[in-house]
Design an enzyme around this catalytic site. Structure first.
Site, PDB file in Angstrom:
ATOM      1  CE1 TYR A   1      34.454  31.322  46.265  1.00  7.67           C
ATOM      2  CE2 TYR A   1      36.655  31.823  45.442  1.00  7.67           C
ATOM      3  CZ  TYR A   1      35.292  31.677  45.231  1.00  7.67           C
ATOM      4  OH  TYR A   1      34.778  31.901  43.974  1.00  7.67           O
TER       5      TYR A   1
ATOM      6  CD  GLU B   1      49.898  47.571  26.208  1.00 10.44           C
ATOM      7  OE1 GLU B   1      48.663  47.467  26.258  1.00 10.44           O
ATOM      8  OE2 GLU B   1      50.474  48.406  25.490  1.00 10.44           O
TER       9      GLU B   1
ATOM     10  CG  ASP C   1      49.237  48.417  22.240  1.00 11.93           C
ATOM     11  OD1 ASP C   1      50.144  47.989  21.498  1.00 11.93           O
ATOM     12  OD2 ASP C   1      48.300  47.700  22.644  1.00 11.93           O
TER      13      ASP C   1
END
Length: 400
Positions: free
Chosen positions: A104, A190, A271
């Site tokens: 920015y 995770e 997972d």
């Protein structure tokens, strides 16, 4: 490439910036036609799946040449110098800023965040430093809980007094001191929260029933939250950390620091799908984007404890817990299998990935809740870490 330990004070960084800037000005003024900036390129893997390559993220794999003869290169050099000026200001004023803060400063020039990200990586390579040496910090998203006490910039964090309460992972890891723990191990998970669609659906249902949302959030099966709710850290005398998906730099640096200081075994639970596996490899080998700094971010002694496809049978999970791999899942898995470090360093991990592709199915950690909400905390993780499941069969933890 020199490591992040090679720069101890901001003034050393300012000297490097000044010397580099002078070389740029001299080159532009005196050698405009032949002027070039050479940027080393690093990779932490190639696609030679035989494992016979000699890849190493510690050495450059070639150079990228930036000249004044191409318009896109001129713009890139302009961006690099603008970012470098902002970094110089941060160092001079002893302040920290995020990559988004930097964007920015000149949004019309930078155009998009990825342009700033690339410039910061280029600067790190050119000045042989790490991102935190530039006083550029990530917006931290990691969480930690358990038997751990430390201080950051004089502020004390006492997780031990409330081992099942989450604390943010410190962003300025170089300022972390006085690390103390009586934990037996570290567990990386995770996810901090469950499936977004499921969370939104349950909250809508609860609101429609005009009851307290907080009383029902327990059903969402969030992994980190589930362990916290079940007082896992208190019962098992451990530390649990999550990067909430792909881990950011502060989470990986903090992990490496406490592992080095505490010398604790470190386990990882993700997972059973290509995204979980990719997150696991990010912890173990680092990311391609920051390959130049991989040796300061990778966790080499990590042990993968699950979840595996074999867990479906070993723990008698219902078959409906298995979900079919999508086309994108299959493509991602095939790409992961081509990474050279799997065959060379963790061939047993590669076998699990091959099995995923062969069977064409996946499943999430939350599927263990098919037995009970607390099955993950009370049975699965303890049995994995102890090395045997309730029925006596062996459960393997893959050590890298």
């Amino acid at each position: 490439m020199e490591g992040n330990n090679s720069i101890s004070q901001p003034f050393e960084m300012l000297i490097r910036i000044r010397e580099f800037t002078r070389s740029i000005i001299k080159g532009v003024c005196t050698e405009q036609s032949s002027f070039a900036v050479l940027i080393d390129r690093f990779k932490n893997y190639c696609t030679d799946s035989s494992g016979y390559c000699y890849c190493s993220s510690d050495t450059a794999k070639g150079k990228e040449v930036i000249t004044l003869q191409r318009e896109c290169h001129v713009h890139r050099l302009d961006v690099l110098l603008r970012v470098l000026l902002i970094v110089q200001q941060l160092l001079q004023e002893n302040k920290h800023g995020s990559k988004r803060d930097i964007f920015y400063m000149h949004p019309s020039v930078f155009r998009e965040q990825s342009v700033v990200d690339r410039a910061i990586n280029d600067i790190c390579i050119l000045l042989q430093c790490s991102r935190h040496n530039l006083n550029v910090v990530s917006v931290g998203k990691g969480l930690v809980m358990g038997w751990l006490r430390f201080s950051e910039a004089g502020r004390k964090f006492d997780c031990i007094n409330s081992p099942n309460s989450a604390h943010p992972v410190p962003v300025n890891v170089e300022e972390v001191k006085d690390i103390m723990s009586v934990a037996k191990y570290i567990l990386i998970v995770e996810k901090e929260s469950g499936h977004t669609f499921l969370r939104q659906t349950v909250i809508v249902i609860v609101l429609n029933l005009n009851v307290n949302v907080m009383d029902y959030l327990i059903v969402l099966n969030a992994v980190f939250q589930r362990l916290a709710n079940d007082q896992f850290c208190k019962k098992n005398q451990c530390i649990v950390i999550t990067g909430r998906g792909y881990p950011d730099v502060p989470t990986r640096r903090f992990l490496q620091l406490i592992i080095e200081k505490l010398c604790l075994p470190t386990y990882c639970l993700v997972d059973c799908d290509p995204y979980g596996f990719d997150i696991l490899t990010t912890y173990r080998f680092g990311s391609m984007q920051m390959a130049y700094d991989a040796k300061f971010l990778r966790i080499t002694k990590i042990q993968w404890i699950g979840v595996f496809l074999s867990d479906v049978d070993k723990f008698s999970l219902p078959k409906h817990c298995l979900l079919p791999l999508t086309k994108e899942d299959k493509s991602r898995t095939e790409a992961l299998l081509r990474r050279c470090y799997l065959e060379r360093e963790v061939p047993e991990w590669r076998l699990e990935l091959e099995l995923l592709l062969q069977r064409g199915v996946k499943f999430e950690i939350e599927a263990l809740s098919a037995h009970s909400f607390s099955f993950l905390s009370d049975v699965y993780v303890p049995s994995k870490i102890q090395g045997s499941n309730p029925t006596g069969g062996e459960i393997y933890a893959y050590v890298s």
